[in-house]
Design an enzyme around this catalytic site. Structure first.
Site, PDB file in Angstrom:
ATOM      1  CE  LYS A  52      51.012  27.471 -10.000  1.00 54.39           C
ATOM      2  NZ  LYS A  52      52.288  27.755 -10.579  1.00 54.39           N
ATOM      3  CB  THR A 110      55.048  27.270 -14.342  1.00 53.60           C
ATOM      4  OG1 THR A 110      55.149  26.698 -12.871  1.00 53.60           O
ATOM      5  CG2 THR A 110      54.583  28.353 -14.080  1.00 53.60           C
ATOM      6  CD  GLU A 123      54.542  35.363 -13.170  1.00 57.26           C
ATOM      7  OE1 GLU A 123      54.493  34.573 -12.367  1.00 57.26           O
ATOM      8  OE2 GLU A 123      55.423  35.632 -13.835  1.00 57.26           O
TER       9      GLU A 123
END
Length: 437
Positions: free
Chosen positions: A200, A211, A297
């Protein structure tokens, strides 16, 4: 844009999520919506090794962030205590990172692993843990405990495609698609084995690692020291070669378990198959890591930064990282602006180990198209000399591609390294401006 609608609407989902797969022998996975996530999505997953004929080997690579989250600290302890052997489960949750939560966070992490160990009849800690989500909030252990009980009580585990896809979904946060990769390999001795991995990550992505949560499992028997070396080698060339925004998380973890369900000789560092397996794991990890960048993102471009003909691998990687992390390079890529001076700037301030790796009169920089259009390579700098009559129209065409390459040739050796990065868009700010809502 809320995450609850992202997985349903993403065009990337159709492009990058598999529709079927074959998975390693001797593993079972399950997932559930425990209620930790406000949107009701899957947020808790468990992987279990069911092969009891071989003592499993495990290895991990963790964040270098000084504020290590409770799951990282606990998993490090378990691996050290077990010497990388007999690890038979991984539990993951999303929605809460259990980071910067002090002793109570460690207690909650231990309770999660204890619940799994008890269900598996383990006499000592044999479960690794990963958490992702908002930092500084305590886990809702009532929901986590209930979710774990439901998974085991209902025997909600499987080795089929949907089970694996769902556990990949359970670790997503701002991801627009679950990152699941599975591949079969054949060794030179004829042995067939499988690698399956998931990760992820879409933001807070920076080398060492991101992350980024992920794990890779295989049904090969691999000695734990050999496995550790394989994972370190692979991570240095995959998960530590990606960048979205330059931020490093407190929870970064890549775990790997080899359960030996395939009946063949154990792979050690001295085995003739060691290098072949190491390289296959590396290529596999690169494919998985690249999916993280493709899901950056707000990203609109996937960019390979290749630095070749360096005197050392380390310096090639340092330069590739410097370019990949540059906010000015990223914004120029988003704006389709052929401002290659920003690339030179990033090369120039790279903190090289060997200053001889960079000699400006030997430096070449190009944009490279990946769609087979011609000319494929657009030279910007040749032997340190700027190309003053650059075809700006061709540059714009290349920069408009969803996939492109920045090629840097140092001309000082024969080593090379690659980084994978993306552009930085307005949408990145929008996503991160209301992350907790």
């Amino acid at each position: 844009m809320k995450f609850s609608s992202v997985l349903k609407q993403s065009a990337k989902y159709a492009a990058h999520v598999p529709k079927s797969g074959v998975f390693p022998q001797g593993f079972q996975v399950g997932s559930i919506a425990s209620g930790v996530k406000k949107n009701g999505n899957l947020d808790l997953g468990i992987l279990v090794n069911t092969n009891k004929s071989y003592e499993s080997s495990a290895a991990s690579v963790f964040t270098t962030n000084k504020f290590k989250a409770a799951p990282v600290i606990l998993s490090q302890r378990v691996l050290e205590e077990k010497n990388g052997k007999g690890i038979n489960a991984i539990v993951v949750n999303s929605g809460c990172a259990n980071s910067v939560t002090g002793e109570v966070g460690l207690k909650d992490a231990f309770e999660m692993t204890k619940l799994i160990d008890e269900r598996l009849g383990a006499t000592s800690s044999s479960t690794l843990i990963m958490s992702t989500g908002v930092i500084g909030q305590r886990l809702q252990m009532d929901k986590i405990s209930k979710g774990i009980s439901q998974l085991f009580n209902n025997n909600s585990f499987g080795n089929d495609f949907n089970s694996w896809l769902n556990i990949a979904k359970s670790i997503c946060t701002t991801d627009t698609f679950p990152k699941l990769v599975t591949s079969n390999f054949t060794l030179k001795n004829g042995t067939q084995y499988t690698l399956t991995g998931m990760a992820k990550g879409a933001g807070m992505i920076c080398p060492n690692m991101a992350t980024l949560l992920g794990f890779i499992v295989t049904d090969l028997p691999i000695e734990n020291q050999a496995l550790s070396k394989m994972l370190k080698f692979a991570t240095d060339r995959s998960f530590n070669c990606i960048s979205v925004d330059g931020d490093m998380s407190t929870n970064d973890t890549i775990n790997m378990i080899a359960n030996g369900a395939v009946k063949t000789d154990e792979i050690t560092e001295d085995s003739p198959e060691f290098l072949q397996v190491r390289d296959q794991v590396t290529q596999f990890a690169q494919k998985l890591a690249q999916l993280v960048v493709r899901d950056g993102e707000g990203a609109t471009k996937f960019v390979t930064v290749k630095v070749q003909n360096s005197s050392t691998f380390a310096d090639a990687k340092i330069i590739a990282e410097s370019i990949s992390n540059s906010m000015l390079v990223k914004t120029a890529l988003y704006g389709k602006d052929a401002n290659w001076g920003r690339i030179l700037c990033a090369i120039g301030y790279a903190k090289l180990e060997n200053l001889d790796s960079l000699q400006t009169d030997k430096l070449n920089v190009s944009f490279v198209a990946t769609d087979n259009s011609e000319p494929r390579e657009l030279k910007l700098l040749v032997n340190g000399v700027p190309q003053l009559n650059i075809d700006e129209e061709r540059a714009s065409q290349i920069l408009a591609l969803p996939d492109l390459e920045v090629l840097v040739d140092l001309g000082t050796g024969n080593e090379e390294a690659q980084f994978w990065t993306c552009d930085l868009s307005h949408e990145y700010v929008t996503i991160n401006g209301d992350y907790r809502s």
